[in-house]
Design an enzyme around this catalytic site. Structure first.
Site: not given
Lengths: 321, 321
Positions: B234, B263, B282
């Site tokens: 993360r 993000e 991602h």
């Protein structure tokens, strides 16, 4: 402050042609329990020069010579093995394969996971990328050539869940450290049967008249739109024009090339601009990594020599390799 | 043309919430020796929906339910495990880690072997590249977080000759498929001692208050000019501003990030333009690979269920994972 008693002197190992060895070699020899010594009285000689400078005569104390190259044709042709019949020669065969295999893995993974386009993106666009990110898991990777590089690559691919087909001349099952009995081996003469089952190809075979353009238009036509072609051997094994045509048409996924034909690849060549081509300038085994790998090999062989075990990469003086 | 005799009927497995399963799942169930059946009379249920659609009552014949997620808090919170006390639930824990681990390896290798600059080159310049191509051989890779992703990454790094330090909460030796006893494990509370020995870092820990900015200015200052920092967990685990500063100064080798903070990473962010940053949006585990990985997991569990063996990823109904 030696840790060794008087009764167990350190094995004297010389380094030539220069008397002061590179620090990495000195460290490797010392850590293997030997000591760097003059040639007179040395039991082993680590040679880092060419065959032209090799001494015509060696002291009788020298029983082992480690040569710096994986291929020792030049020493064979210079008659050095026959001049020193009582000396065990070892080459550096296998020592330099690991870095090239690592490079091949890097090129293949970067291709399969669509890294070149990611690096051009400059913007998140996740959903544009999703369909293009692929995996080696469950995919069949054909390695053409099961020499040092091919054998070093197999143990890197298997933990990723890839199925490996190793292609060699004999078709005899490929063996080596980290290679299980279950790896499929196919004789080069049956290579044609392998292409339809192949997801990705790594070319790691020697350049010979028989391997010239081993991957050409006909072979590329068997591959998939997602297939990557990796070459870490010699440029001539792939028909560059046919490859460029396939890449430009999107007929295959891409190509990762550490070697090219012609080499060096001239400025302005299509392979420099095709978005699905990755070119590295034959730098998969750069000088500083070669020296480190050679030092590792020397350290292992010094330890084996001290302990009277079989040495790595012994040279057969009759066959010259 | 069944290969099975009348006396050994295929185990009936239902798929829900839709009656027609995705072809990959159908194939996995069939190849594992079972048959796709209606819920009435089924022995097992493969659930590909969320907890909200889950049936309040299951036929008594159903003894096992496979859920589609690695984390099953939502099913736990919805009370589904207590509603069905006679059913064995399994999660998809572990199924999705392999693709993320493969992505982490790709980012690390691409960084260490200087791929981003190669892709920008457009010209051979071999001697400019030589000093920058590095290897993982002999290097220490610290993996922060020894969950599914970390444990899947270890067997990919070891064959490359890397030394791995796994960091987990307990410091108890990390175990798992392909992980030898010799892998060094360090408790997170002693992470500070690990940085000076670390060549490269892979961040693969969960995002918690305790792991926020786990890699910040102080940690980056311990790394080497050749160190790559990889994040597949993360974004919040890395202090982005400190990372950008280190990258811009050349204080570390680079960063390979599948996750970022913020993000999605906004257009124009420095991480898009720094030459030693690789950003993937991602997408290390895109939808089509998730489905394939889930199908593999289902196939394995169907085979185990048929044979009465322990299932992968059993849910403890009291603890909810």
């Amino acid at each position: 402050m030696s840790e060794h008693s008087e009764s167990a002197p350190r094995t004297p190992i010389a380094v030539g042609p220069n008397t002061a060895p590179p620090p990495l070699l000195d460290k490797a020899i010392t850590e293997a329990g030997a000591t760097v010594a003059d040639l007179d009285g040395a039991h082993g000689l680590i040679w880092v020069g060419g065959p032209g400078e090799f001494p015509d005569e060696l002291p009788e104390s020298v029983r082992w010579v480690q040569l710096p190259a994986a291929g020792v044709e030049d020493w064979f042709n210079a008659g050095i093995f026959t001049e020193h019949p009582n000396v065990q020669f070892t080459s550096a065969a296998g020592a330099f394969a690991a870095s090239v295999a690592e490079h091949a893995l890097m090129l293949l993974l970067a291709g399969v996971r669509y890294l070149p386009e990611h690096l051009r993106a400059g913007s998140w666009r996740q959903h544009d990328f999703f369909p293009h990110v692929d995996t080696l898991r469950g995919k069949t990777v054909t390695i053409v050539g099961a020499g040092g590089i091919g054998r070093a690559l197999i143990p890197l691919l298997l933990p990723l869940g890839a199925h490996v087909i190793a292609v060699n001349r004999s078709g005899r099952p490929v063996t080596g450290p980290g290679i299980p009995d279950t790896v499929e081996t196919v004789a080069a003469q049956h290579l044609g049967r392998v292409w339809p089952r192949t997801d990705h190809v790594v070319v790691a075979a020697p350049a010979t008249p028989a391997t010239r353009h081993l991957v050409g238009a006909a072979e590329l036509a068997h591959l998939k739109q997602s297939s990557w072609v990796i070459n870490v051997a010699r440029g001539s094994l792939i028909d560059t024009d046919a490859l460029v045509t396939a890449l430009a048409a999107g007929a295959i996924g891409g190509a990762g090339l550490d070697v090219t034909d012609p080499e060096p690849l001239p400025d302005g060549h299509p392979l420099w601009v095709l978005p699905n081509a990755i070119v590295t300038p034959h730098d998969s085994n750069p000088p500083q990594l070669r020296l480190a790998a050679f030092a590792d090999h020397v350290g292992e062989n010094v330890a084996r020599f001290r302990e009277g075990r079989d040495l790595l990469a012994p040279v057969d003086p009759d066959r010259g390799y």
